[in-house]
Motif scaffolding. Structure first.
Motif, PDB file in Angstrom:
ATOM      1  N   UNK A  24       0.834  -1.202   0.000  1.00 16.76           N
ATOM      2  CA  UNK A  24       0.000   0.000   0.000  1.00 16.76           C
ATOM      3  C   UNK A  24       0.869   1.253   0.000  1.00 16.76           C
ATOM      4  N   UNK A  25       1.974   1.197   0.747  1.00 17.87           N
ATOM      5  CA  UNK A  25       2.903   2.325   0.783  1.00 17.87           C
ATOM      6  C   UNK A  25       3.525   2.545  -0.588  1.00 17.87           C
ATOM      7  N   UNK A  26       3.982   1.461  -1.204  1.00 15.69           N
ATOM      8  CA  UNK A  26       4.619   1.552  -2.519  1.00 15.69           C
ATOM      9  C   UNK A  26       3.633   2.030  -3.572  1.00 15.69           C
ATOM     10  N   UNK A  27       2.409   1.561  -3.481  1.00 15.28           N
ATOM     11  CA  UNK A  27       1.418   1.879  -4.509  1.00 15.28           C
ATOM     12  C   UNK A  27       0.719   3.215  -4.343  1.00 15.28           C
ATOM     13  N   UNK A  28       0.931   3.882  -3.228  1.00 18.70           N
ATOM     14  CA  UNK A  28       0.223   5.142  -2.995  1.00 18.70           C
ATOM     15  C   UNK A  28       0.776   6.258  -3.876  1.00 18.70           C
ATOM     16  N   UNK A  29      -0.108   7.129  -4.305  1.00 20.20           N
ATOM     17  CA  UNK A  29       0.247   8.296  -5.107  1.00 20.20           C
ATOM     18  C   UNK A  29      -0.552   9.494  -4.581  1.00 20.20           C
ATOM     19  N   UNK A  30       0.002  10.680  -4.641  1.00 14.85           N
ATOM     20  CA  UNK A  30      -0.749  11.842  -4.164  1.00 14.85           C
ATOM     21  C   UNK A  30      -1.968  12.103  -5.048  1.00 14.85           C
ATOM     22  N   UNK A  31      -3.085  12.386  -4.418  1.00 14.03           N
ATOM     23  CA  UNK A  31      -4.293  12.746  -5.162  1.00 14.03           C
ATOM     24  C   UNK A  31      -4.147  14.147  -5.740  1.00 14.03           C
ATOM     25  N   UNK A  32      -5.086  14.507  -6.597  1.00 13.17           N
ATOM     26  CA  UNK A  32      -5.089  15.860  -7.168  1.00 13.17           C
ATOM     27  C   UNK A  32      -5.192  16.898  -6.057  1.00 13.17           C
ATOM     28  N   UNK A  33      -6.042  16.619  -5.066  1.00 14.49           N
ATOM     29  CA  UNK A  33      -6.220  17.565  -3.960  1.00 14.49           C
ATOM     30  C   UNK A  33      -4.943  17.700  -3.146  1.00 14.49           C
TER      31      UNK A  33
END
Length: 244
Positions: A101-110
């Protein structure tokens, strides 16, 4: 100064009452994890934000305080000690966030927008006639005081998970909740103060005392609060899913 303290304390209470933070314990686990993973990106922007502010500061006393706080983020020049960012990662893993989950997380537009707006606020402060006062106000309120407030709310849910056999195992969230807090009022802060916010407040209060700058202080603090609110507003739908 006391009037500015009252103004600031009202902003702090307003942030504490944000629906997402006030109902953090009732959120679904996946939504709580989503908040932590997105908040990680904001935390990763902490050090470049301080670096940018340091580039724009001209007040030597304020510079020394900002430099010392920034250096505490990386406490060992030999690489044998974790940075604060690594401490955050370790806390996340202790909370049950998977490495995938840490590796796959990306910042959202917000989240990206909040980070960009943070840099914009610092740049605007540096271009102002009262740049030093505005920059120190922003570093203290955005980077320290409000961080302690949000981590205090998050700790309401994290605490039982990161405390085992009576031992607090948090390396990041709880220490920052404690050490970033506003421990003293602007009117009462002294050079003996040890929290990050109060160390910045020692110089900030001196600048406020000698300049007609209450309006600048209020404006920067309101914009700093807006950044925090904008970040948590993206999670308002989680309250509906939780029935909160």
């Amino acid at each position: 100064m006391r009037e500015l303290d009252r103004f600031e304390d009202e902003l702090i209470e307003r942030f504490k009452g944000h629906p997402v933070l006030a109902n953090i314990a009732s959120l679904a686990e996946e939504d709580f994890v989503a908040i932590l993973l997105q908040r990680r990106f904001v935390s990763l922007a902490f050090t470049p934000s301080y670096d940018l502010a340091i580039d724009l500061l001209r007040d030597e006393a304020g510079l020394r305080i900002a430099r010392s706080i920034l250096r505490e983020e990386y406490p060992d020049s030999h690489g044998n000690t974790r940075s604060h960012r690594e401490d955050m990662k370790d806390d996340l893993l202790e909370l049950g966030v998977s490495r995938s989950a840490l590796v796959g997380s990306r910042p959202t537009t917000a989240t990206k927008r909040v980070i960009e707006d943070t840099f914009e606020l610092i740049a605007d402060a540096g271009a102002h006639a009262r740049a030093d006062l505005r920059l120190l106000t922003m570093l203290r309120f955005w980077g320290e005081v409000l961080v302690s407030v949000e981590y205090g709310r998050l700790w309401e849910r994290m605490g039982p998970l990161l405390t085992r056999d009576g031992e607090n195992r948090s390396r990041f969230y709880h220490p920052h909740y404690v050490h970033d807090a506003k421990a003293n009022s602007l009117a009462a802060v002294s050079r003996l103060s040890t929290s990050h916010s109060d160390r910045l407040a020692t110089r900030l209060s001196e600048l406020l005392a000698r300049e007609e700058s209450a309006g600048c202080f209020r404006e920067v603090e309101e914009r700093s609060l807006r950044l925090k609110v904008d970040f948590y507003d993206q999670f308002l739908p989680a309250l509906e899913r939780a029935g909160a």
